[in-house]
Design a protein around this motif. Structure first.
Motif, PDB file in Angstrom:
ATOM      1  N   ASP A  88       0.846  -1.401   0.012  1.00  0.00           N
ATOM      2  CA  ASP A  88      -0.122   0.020   0.004  1.00  0.00           C
ATOM      3  C   ASP A  88       0.715   1.154  -0.049  1.00  0.00           C
ATOM      4  O   ASP A  88       0.702   2.135  -0.674  1.00  0.00           O
ATOM      5  CB  ASP A  88      -0.818  -0.034   1.152  1.00  0.00           C
ATOM      6  N   ARG A  89       1.956   1.325   0.848  1.00  0.00           N
ATOM      7  CA  ARG A  89       2.827   2.707   1.048  1.00  0.00           C
ATOM      8  C   ARG A  89       3.449   2.693  -0.577  1.00  0.00           C
ATOM      9  O   ARG A  89       3.879   3.747  -0.872  1.00  0.00           O
ATOM     10  CB  ARG A  89       3.849   2.180   1.957  1.00  0.00           C
ATOM     11  N   LEU A  90       4.066   1.464  -1.180  1.00  0.00           N
ATOM     12  CA  LEU A  90       4.755   1.613  -2.266  1.00  0.00           C
ATOM     13  C   LEU A  90       3.736   2.239  -3.511  1.00  0.00           C
ATOM     14  O   LEU A  90       4.193   2.994  -4.151  1.00  0.00           O
ATOM     15  CB  LEU A  90       5.034   0.169  -2.696  1.00  0.00           C
ATOM     16  N   GLY A  91       2.501   1.817  -3.295  1.00  0.00           N
ATOM     17  CA  GLY A  91       1.460   2.433  -4.238  1.00  0.00           C
ATOM     18  C   GLY A  91       1.431   3.902  -3.973  1.00  0.00           C
ATOM     19  O   GLY A  91       1.194   4.632  -5.137  1.00  0.00           O
ATOM     20  N   GLN A  92       1.328   4.136  -2.863  1.00  0.00           N
ATOM     21  CA  GLN A  92       1.413   5.722  -2.405  1.00  0.00           C
ATOM     22  C   GLN A  92       2.629   6.580  -2.857  1.00  0.00           C
ATOM     23  O   GLN A  92       2.459   7.627  -3.629  1.00  0.00           O
ATOM     24  CB  GLN A  92       1.186   5.885  -0.906  1.00  0.00           C
ATOM     25  N   ALA A  93       3.673   5.772  -2.832  1.00  0.00           N
ATOM     26  CA  ALA A  93       5.074   6.599  -3.347  1.00  0.00           C
ATOM     27  C   ALA A  93       4.940   6.528  -4.851  1.00  0.00           C
ATOM     28  O   ALA A  93       5.367   7.541  -5.257  1.00  0.00           O
ATOM     29  CB  ALA A  93       6.058   5.555  -2.940  1.00  0.00           C
ATOM     30  N   VAL A  94       4.664   5.730  -5.507  1.00  0.00           N
ATOM     31  CA  VAL A  94       4.392   5.675  -6.974  1.00  0.00           C
ATOM     32  C   VAL A  94       3.436   6.910  -7.470  1.00  0.00           C
ATOM     33  O   VAL A  94       3.835   7.653  -8.202  1.00  0.00           O
ATOM     34  CB  VAL A  94       4.046   4.231  -7.563  1.00  0.00           C
ATOM     35  N   HIS A  95       2.524   6.959  -6.678  1.00  0.00           N
ATOM     36  CA  HIS A  95       1.482   7.925  -7.143  1.00  0.00           C
ATOM     37  C   HIS A  95       1.890   9.201  -6.741  1.00  0.00           C
ATOM     38  O   HIS A  95       1.918  10.133  -7.915  1.00  0.00           O
ATOM     39  CB  HIS A  95       0.101   7.804  -6.165  1.00  0.00           C
ATOM     40  N   ALA A  96       2.827   9.392  -5.834  1.00  0.00           N
ATOM     41  CA  ALA A  96       3.410  10.759  -5.338  1.00  0.00           C
ATOM     42  C   ALA A  96       4.409  11.242  -6.130  1.00  0.00           C
ATOM     43  O   ALA A  96       4.437  12.455  -6.694  1.00  0.00           O
ATOM     44  CB  ALA A  96       4.041  10.833  -3.918  1.00  0.00           C
ATOM     45  N   VAL A  97       5.102  10.018  -6.787  1.00  0.00           N
ATOM     46  CA  VAL A  97       6.375  10.362  -7.689  1.00  0.00           C
ATOM     47  C   VAL A  97       5.594  10.837  -8.982  1.00  0.00           C
ATOM     48  O   VAL A  97       6.324  11.749  -9.685  1.00  0.00           O
ATOM     49  CB  VAL A  97       7.061   8.879  -8.058  1.00  0.00           C
ATOM     50  N   LYS A  98       4.652  10.088  -9.480  1.00  0.00           N
ATOM     51  CA  LYS A  98       3.874  10.829 -10.747  1.00  0.00           C
ATOM     52  C   LYS A  98       3.239  11.945 -10.657  1.00  0.00           C
ATOM     53  O   LYS A  98       3.387  12.720 -11.591  1.00  0.00           O
ATOM     54  CB  LYS A  98       2.841   9.668 -11.336  1.00  0.00           C
ATOM     55  N   GLN A  99       2.877  12.385  -9.447  1.00  0.00           N
ATOM     56  CA  GLN A  99       2.158  13.608  -9.166  1.00  0.00           C
ATOM     57  C   GLN A  99       3.048  14.963  -9.116  1.00  0.00           C
ATOM     58  O   GLN A  99       2.770  15.939  -9.910  1.00  0.00           O
ATOM     59  CB  GLN A  99       1.228  13.515  -8.010  1.00  0.00           C
ATOM     60  N   HIS A 100       4.308  14.595  -8.603  1.00  0.00           N
ATOM     61  CA  HIS A 100       5.203  15.675  -8.188  1.00  0.00           C
ATOM     62  C   HIS A 100       6.414  15.701  -9.336  1.00  0.00           C
ATOM     63  O   HIS A 100       7.464  16.630  -9.046  1.00  0.00           O
ATOM     64  CB  HIS A 100       5.768  15.584  -6.770  1.00  0.00           C
ATOM     65  N   ARG A 101       6.397  14.575 -10.262  1.00  0.00           N
ATOM     66  CA  ARG A 101       7.543  14.639 -10.887  1.00  0.00           C
ATOM     67  C   ARG A 101       8.878  14.367 -10.377  1.00  0.00           C
ATOM     68  O   ARG A 101       9.850  15.039 -10.780  1.00  0.00           O
ATOM     69  CB  ARG A 101       7.573  15.865 -12.146  1.00  0.00           C
ATOM     70  N   SER A 102       8.855  13.838  -9.157  1.00  0.00           N
ATOM     71  CA  SER A 102      10.112  13.585  -8.256  1.00  0.00           C
ATOM     72  C   SER A 102      10.473  12.248  -8.479  1.00  0.00           C
ATOM     73  O   SER A 102      10.114  11.427  -9.320  1.00  0.00           O
ATOM     74  CB  SER A 102       9.899  13.994  -6.916  1.00  0.00           C
ATOM     75  N   HIS A 103      11.430  11.755  -7.758  1.00  0.00           N
ATOM     76  CA  HIS A 103      11.927  10.198  -7.640  1.00  0.00           C
ATOM     77  C   HIS A 103      11.720   9.698  -6.155  1.00  0.00           C
ATOM     78  O   HIS A 103      11.673  10.488  -5.167  1.00  0.00           O
ATOM     79  CB  HIS A 103      13.239  10.020  -8.089  1.00  0.00           C
ATOM     80  N   ALA A 104      11.571   8.419  -6.174  1.00  0.00           N
ATOM     81  CA  ALA A 104      11.596   7.817  -4.878  1.00  0.00           C
ATOM     82  C   ALA A 104      12.500   6.388  -5.165  1.00  0.00           C
ATOM     83  O   ALA A 104      12.669   6.173  -6.579  1.00  0.00           O
ATOM     84  CB  ALA A 104      10.260   7.548  -4.425  1.00  0.00           C
ATOM     85  N   GLY A 105      12.564   5.747  -4.090  1.00  0.00           N
ATOM     86  CA  GLY A 105      13.247   4.345  -4.273  1.00  0.00           C
ATOM     87  C   GLY A 105      13.057   3.236  -3.417  1.00  0.00           C
ATOM     88  O   GLY A 105      12.426   3.674  -2.384  1.00  0.00           O
ATOM     89  N   VAL A 106      13.288   1.921  -3.825  1.00  0.00           N
ATOM     90  CA  VAL A 106      13.046   0.921  -2.943  1.00  0.00           C
ATOM     91  C   VAL A 106      14.244   0.361  -2.798  1.00  0.00           C
ATOM     92  O   VAL A 106      15.094  -0.086  -3.655  1.00  0.00           O
ATOM     93  CB  VAL A 106      12.104  -0.128  -3.553  1.00  0.00           C
TER      94      VAL A 106
END
Length: 407
Positions: A28-46
């Motif tokens: 669930d948190r990973l899905g939120q992170a993916v959504h935030a990355v697309k929304q803010h055009r930033s990056h995140a990592g696992v």
């Protein structure tokens, strides 16, 4: 009551030992992170972490001591991340860390993610003081160093909606572990795809007990049939150059599921008994499973492994629905699998196998013609009849024992 609800939530979403988010909450948190990355055009990592030689600790001191280490690792991980990040226990001695808020510039984001992983690697490498409890004996404190292998995958806004991030990070972690552990590896889709293909082809070839050039001949047969059908304009939208190339590349993997079947069955001289035959038939679904796992970890191979999976699972289906494993009928059977079915049967007939003698080309042609409309797609049989001379030439050119043939 409120307490009961909180207890249920805790049990559903948190690991009982470490109090970290469990696999369900991590997804669930990973899905939120993916959504935030697309929304803010930033990056995140696992980050996917596996403790090196954890089994040794459990075997030597017992699971109670192992549990102490897992709790200590969880506490160290929480100290190395920000409140907006997530640390979770994936299972056993595997942990996942989701790092958010990385830079919008990919190169900078990769540097930040590597730095976070290195900071975690160093933090986990410091010795742990673990207590050994023995009945009737005073407690003993042991100092134990447990290192970690860390795989890293980037959540990139340009990747659309990635669903395999954990698999990619897991694959990178295994690469780190294979290199000796206590190291970090970043998932590289191109390198991963190449390595996966080399592994799959190597697996298929190593266990190709039928004949040395079986896969090569099948590729040539499938190409001949596909090009003939293309010329006949029978499947104008389904037999593009790209599609045919994918079929040719995927064909050698058609029997990869046999690597999971006992060699005593695969190599048995003579007919199989009922139980052995039931086991043998599972190679289709076993092949699908092997290729499915490979597909999950390789975004660049999605299309090719989709074709390979369709072939592995469908090349023993019959046109009249009397085949296996699912009893598909007619065009329910993938076109790629229908092509390989004829190629595979022809090659089996004109070569020596553990369970049969070699047939002549003419006998094989007659058998395939007799299967038109029952075992085989009528259109593909018609294409085969036109290409039969080409088939015979391919069989001779790529014979396992050149110069020895009953053709």
């Amino acid at each position: 009551s409120l307490l009961a609800v909180q207890t249920v939530i805790k049990l559903a979403f948190y690991d009982l030992l470490t109090d970290l988010p469990n696999r369900r909450l991590l997804n669930d948190r990973l899905g939120q992170a993916v959504h935030a990355v697309k929304q803010h055009r930033s990056h995140a990592g696992v980050l996917f972490l596996d403790l090196d030689k954890f089994k040794y600790l459990n075997d030597r001191y017992g699971h109670a001591v192992g549990d102490q280490l897992l709790i200590a690792v969880a506490n160290r991980l929480k100290l190395q991340v920000l409140d907006c990040d997530t640390v979770g226990r994936f299972g056993g001695d595997e942990f996942v860390v989701i790092i958010t808020g990385l830079d919008a510039e990919k190169k900078i984001a990769v540097t930040q993610l590597r730095a976070a992983a290195e900071r975690i690697r160093i933090a986990l490498s410091a010795p742990y003081a673990l207590t050994i409890h023995r009945q009737g004996i005073a407690d003993e404190i042991v100092e134990y160093q447990c290192l970690a292998s860390i795989g890293v995958a980037m959540i990139d806004p340009s990747d659309g909606s990635p669903t395999n991030l954990l698999d990619w990070a897991d694959e990178a972690m295994y690469q780190a572990k294979q290199e000796g552990g206590n190291t970090i590896r970043l998932y590289d889709p191109i390198q991963s795809s190449q390595a996966t293909l080399v592994y799959l082809y190597g697996l298929a070839t190593a266990y190709d007990i039928e004949s040395a050039n079986h896969g090569i001949r099948l590729q040539q047969y499938v190409q001949a049939l596909a090009l003939r059908l293309q010329k006949s304009d029978r499947y104008p939208s389904r037999l593009t150059e790209e599609t045919i190339n994918s079929m040719i590349k995927a064909t050698p993997l058609h029997d990869i599921g046999k690597t999971k079947i006992p060699t005593t069955i695969v190599q048995k001289p003579g007919p199989l008994n009922e139980i052995e035959w039931a086991i043998m038939k599972t190679h289709t679904t076993l092949g699908e499973a092997i290729l499915g796992r490979a597909r999950k970890q390789n975004a660049k191979l999605d299309k090719l492994l989709d074709v390979a999976t369709a072939i592995a699972g469908g090349h023993h289906e019959w046109w009249d629905a009397s085949g296996y494993p699912r009893g598909l009928k007619g065009e329910e059977i993938p076109l790629s699998a229908r092509l390989v079915a004829i190629a595979d049967v022809y090659d089996a007939l004109v070569t020596v196998r553990a369970y049969k003698n070699q047939w002549t080309h003419e006998q094989a042609v007659q058998a395939i013609q007799e299967g038109r409309g029952t075992q085989f797609d009528p259109d593909i049989v018609d294409a085969f009849m036109i290409e039969q001379g080409n088939f015979q030439a391919i069989a001779l050119r790529y014979a396992d024992n050149p110069g020895v043939s009953s053709m």
